[in-house]
Design a protein around this motif. Structure first.
Motif, PDB file in Angstrom:
ATOM      1  N   ARG A   3       0.835  -1.207   0.000  1.00 17.83           N
ATOM      2  CA  ARG A   3       0.000   0.000   0.000  1.00 17.83           C
ATOM      3  C   ARG A   3       0.867   1.252   0.000  1.00 17.83           C
ATOM      4  NH1 ARG A   3      -5.773  -0.223   1.779  1.00 17.83           N
ATOM      5  NH2 ARG A   3      -6.243  -2.411   1.915  1.00 17.83           N
ATOM      6  N   PHE A   4       1.964   1.196   0.746  1.00 17.29           N
ATOM      7  CA  PHE A   4       2.854   2.357   0.792  1.00 17.29           C
ATOM      8  C   PHE A   4       3.461   2.630  -0.574  1.00 17.29           C
ATOM      9  CE2 PHE A   4       7.131   4.058   1.213  1.00 17.29           C
ATOM     10  CZ  PHE A   4       6.835   5.275   1.788  1.00 17.29           C
ATOM     11  N   HIS A   5       3.941   1.596  -1.243  1.00 20.74           N
ATOM     12  CA  HIS A   5       4.540   1.768  -2.573  1.00 20.74           C
ATOM     13  C   HIS A   5       3.510   2.262  -3.578  1.00 20.74           C
ATOM     14  CE1 HIS A   5       8.521   0.333  -1.677  1.00 20.74           C
ATOM     15  NE2 HIS A   5       7.994  -0.693  -1.031  1.00 20.74           N
ATOM     16  N   ARG A   6       2.241   1.953  -3.350  1.00 18.88           N
ATOM     17  CA  ARG A   6       1.177   2.391  -4.255  1.00 18.88           C
ATOM     18  C   ARG A   6       1.023   3.919  -4.251  1.00 18.88           C
ATOM     19  NH1 ARG A   6      -3.864   3.645  -5.425  1.00 18.88           N
ATOM     20  NH2 ARG A   6      -5.261   2.270  -6.514  1.00 18.88           N
ATOM     21  N   LEU A   7       1.417   4.560  -3.168  1.00 21.06           N
ATOM     22  CA  LEU A   7       1.277   6.017  -3.076  1.00 21.06           C
ATOM     23  C   LEU A   7       2.173   6.738  -4.081  1.00 21.06           C
ATOM     24  CD1 LEU A   7       1.247   6.406   0.799  1.00 21.06           C
ATOM     25  CD2 LEU A   7      -0.709   6.501  -0.746  1.00 21.06           C
ATOM     26  N   PHE A   8       3.327   6.180  -4.358  1.00 24.01           N
ATOM     27  CA  PHE A   8       4.283   6.805  -5.282  1.00 24.01           C
ATOM     28  C   PHE A   8       4.134   6.183  -6.664  1.00 24.01           C
ATOM     29  CE2 PHE A   8       5.976   7.599  -1.136  1.00 24.01           C
ATOM     30  CZ  PHE A   8       6.529   8.856  -1.232  1.00 24.01           C
ATOM     31  N   ASN A   9       3.978   7.015  -7.683  1.00 26.99           N
ATOM     32  CA  ASN A   9       3.823   6.497  -9.041  1.00 26.99           C
ATOM     33  C   ASN A   9       5.135   5.996  -9.621  1.00 26.99           C
ATOM     34  OD1 ASN A   9       1.039   6.827  -9.233  1.00 26.99           O
ATOM     35  ND2 ASN A   9       1.261   8.984  -9.719  1.00 26.99           N
ATOM     36  N   SER A  10       6.249   6.316  -8.972  1.00 27.73           N
ATOM     37  CA  SER A  10       7.554   5.811  -9.399  1.00 27.73           C
ATOM     38  C   SER A  10       8.438   5.693  -8.165  1.00 27.73           C
ATOM     39  CB  SER A  10       8.199   6.766 -10.408  1.00 27.73           C
ATOM     40  OG  SER A  10       9.519   6.360 -10.687  1.00 27.73           O
ATOM     41  N   ASP A  11       9.332   4.718  -8.162  1.00 28.09           N
ATOM     42  CA  ASP A  11      10.262   4.596  -7.040  1.00 28.09           C
ATOM     43  C   ASP A  11      11.656   5.109  -7.414  1.00 28.09           C
ATOM     44  OD1 ASP A  11      11.052   2.612  -8.750  1.00 28.09           O
ATOM     45  OD2 ASP A  11      11.029   1.006  -7.271  1.00 28.09           O
ATOM     46  N   GLN A  12      11.732   5.846  -8.522  1.00 30.09           N
ATOM     47  CA  GLN A  12      12.999   6.391  -8.990  1.00 30.09           C
ATOM     48  C   GLN A  12      13.074   7.887  -8.705  1.00 30.09           C
ATOM     49  OE1 GLN A  12      15.390   4.344 -10.434  1.00 30.09           O
ATOM     50  NE2 GLN A  12      13.936   2.788  -9.749  1.00 30.09           N
ATOM     51  N   ALA A  13      14.277   8.369  -8.430  1.00 28.08           N
ATOM     52  CA  ALA A  13      14.488   9.812  -8.267  1.00 28.08           C
ATOM     53  C   ALA A  13      14.219  10.495  -9.601  1.00 28.08           C
ATOM     54  CB  ALA A  13      15.906  10.088  -7.806  1.00 28.08           C
ATOM     55  N   ASN A  14      13.629  11.657  -9.564  1.00 31.25           N
ATOM     56  CA  ASN A  14      13.297  12.395 -10.773  1.00 31.25           C
ATOM     57  C   ASN A  14      14.301  13.521 -10.957  1.00 31.25           C
ATOM     58  OD1 ASN A  14      12.041  14.539 -12.406  1.00 31.25           O
ATOM     59  ND2 ASN A  14      10.260  13.194 -12.393  1.00 31.25           N
ATOM     60  N   VAL A  15      15.014  13.521 -12.099  1.00 36.23           N
ATOM     61  CA  VAL A  15      16.048  14.532 -12.331  1.00 36.23           C
ATOM     62  C   VAL A  15      15.464  15.947 -12.429  1.00 36.23           C
ATOM     63  CG1 VAL A  15      17.684  12.939 -13.398  1.00 36.23           C
ATOM     64  CG2 VAL A  15      16.030  14.138 -14.831  1.00 36.23           C
ATOM     65  N   TYR A  16      14.169  16.053 -12.734  1.00 32.50           N
ATOM     66  CA  TYR A  16      13.525  17.364 -12.830  1.00 32.50           C
ATOM     67  C   TYR A  16      12.914  17.793 -11.498  1.00 32.50           C
ATOM     68  CZ  TYR A  16      14.129  16.428 -17.747  1.00 32.50           C
ATOM     69  OH  TYR A  16      14.675  16.125 -18.963  1.00 32.50           O
ATOM     70  N   GLY A  17      12.944  16.910 -10.508  1.00 30.28           N
ATOM     71  CA  GLY A  17      12.427  17.249  -9.194  1.00 30.28           C
ATOM     72  C   GLY A  17      10.913  17.261  -9.107  1.00 30.28           C
ATOM     73  N   VAL A  18      10.229  16.538  -9.998  1.00 29.96           N
ATOM     74  CA  VAL A  18       8.767  16.480  -9.992  1.00 29.96           C
ATOM     75  C   VAL A  18       8.348  15.058  -9.639  1.00 29.96           C
ATOM     76  CG1 VAL A  18       6.673  16.764 -11.363  1.00 29.96           C
ATOM     77  CG2 VAL A  18       8.612  18.282 -11.738  1.00 29.96           C
ATOM     78  N   TYR A  19       7.425  14.952  -8.687  1.00 25.88           N
ATOM     79  CA  TYR A  19       6.964  13.642  -8.238  1.00 25.88           C
ATOM     80  C   TYR A  19       5.451  13.579  -8.280  1.00 25.88           C
ATOM     81  CZ  TYR A  19      11.732  12.977  -6.779  1.00 25.88           C
ATOM     82  OH  TYR A  19      13.099  12.854  -6.784  1.00 25.88           O
ATOM     83  N   SER A  20       4.954  12.391  -8.563  1.00 27.00           N
ATOM     84  CA  SER A  20       3.523  12.138  -8.664  1.00 27.00           C
ATOM     85  C   SER A  20       3.146  11.099  -7.612  1.00 27.00           C
ATOM     86  CB  SER A  20       3.213  11.625 -10.073  1.00 27.00           C
ATOM     87  OG  SER A  20       1.895  11.185 -10.160  1.00 27.00           O
ATOM     88  N   LEU A  21       2.180  11.455  -6.763  1.00 29.25           N
ATOM     89  CA  LEU A  21       1.727  10.550  -5.708  1.00 29.25           C
ATOM     90  C   LEU A  21       0.222  10.356  -5.806  1.00 29.25           C
ATOM     91  CD1 LEU A  21       4.252  12.317  -4.416  1.00 29.25           C
ATOM     92  CD2 LEU A  21       3.654  10.979  -2.438  1.00 29.25           C
ATOM     93  N   GLN A  22      -0.257   9.252  -5.260  1.00 34.88           N
ATOM     94  CA  GLN A  22      -1.684   8.945  -5.233  1.00 34.88           C
ATOM     95  C   GLN A  22      -2.192   9.054  -3.800  1.00 34.88           C
ATOM     96  OE1 GLN A  22      -3.629   7.979  -7.993  1.00 34.88           O
ATOM     97  NE2 GLN A  22      -1.816   8.644  -9.097  1.00 34.88           N
ATOM     98  N   LEU A  23      -3.211   9.891  -3.585  1.00 33.40           N
ATOM     99  CA  LEU A  23      -3.855  10.008  -2.281  1.00 33.40           C
ATOM    100  C   LEU A  23      -5.340   9.731  -2.455  1.00 33.40           C
ATOM    101  CD1 LEU A  23      -2.005  13.141  -0.886  1.00 33.40           C
ATOM    102  CD2 LEU A  23      -1.542  10.737  -0.402  1.00 33.40           C
TER     103      LEU A  23
END
Length: 131
Positions: A3-23
């Motif tokens: 469930r925790f991993h489901r919150l993050f759409n990717s487990d990789q660092a983003n070179v542009y500093g943009v992250y997508s999460l599911q709430l």
């Protein structure tokens, strides 16, 4: 962990500093995407001034102001905290939320029924003092 991993759409660092999460939106009963950047409000650690006279002092060591991991190279806690604060409107609004509402936002709708059942059973066990 799943469930925790489901919150993050990717487990990789983003070179542009943009992250997508599911709430989870409990009112609409669906998962929603929250986009955030990796810029965090930080505070400087107190430091003794070791710079020689006339030299520039070294830059301060910074810590995220809010949630952070014990390991300095991990961002997941600060990113999750920022996404939740953005989703509800601010860090102050997030801090004022009931814990069970935050759990539902992070774990999804299936938890809501369990929390209600726990509250009801606690009331029955505690009797009139609960009210």
């Amino acid at each position: 962990a799943t469930r925790f991993h489901r919150l993050f759409n990717s487990d990789q660092a983003n070179v542009y500093g943009v992250y997508s999460l599911q709430l989870y939106n409990a009112q609409q009963r669906k998962w929603e995407t929250v986009l955030i950047d990796d810029r965090m409000p930080c505070r400087a650690l107190p430091k003794e001034d070791d710079a020689p006279e006339g030299a520039l002092p070294p830059p301060p060591e910074l810590l995220p102001w809010h949630a952070r991991c014990a390991r300095a190279n991990e961002l997941w806690a600060a990113l999750l905290h920022k996404a939740a604060a953005k989703y509800v409107g601010s860090y102050h609004k997030l801090a004022a939320m009931a814990v069970q509402d935050i759990v539902v936002m992070l774990a999804g709708g299936g938890v809501a029924g369990c929390l209600v059942a726990l509250r009801l059973s606690a009331r029955q066990e505690c009797g009139p003092r609960w009210h």
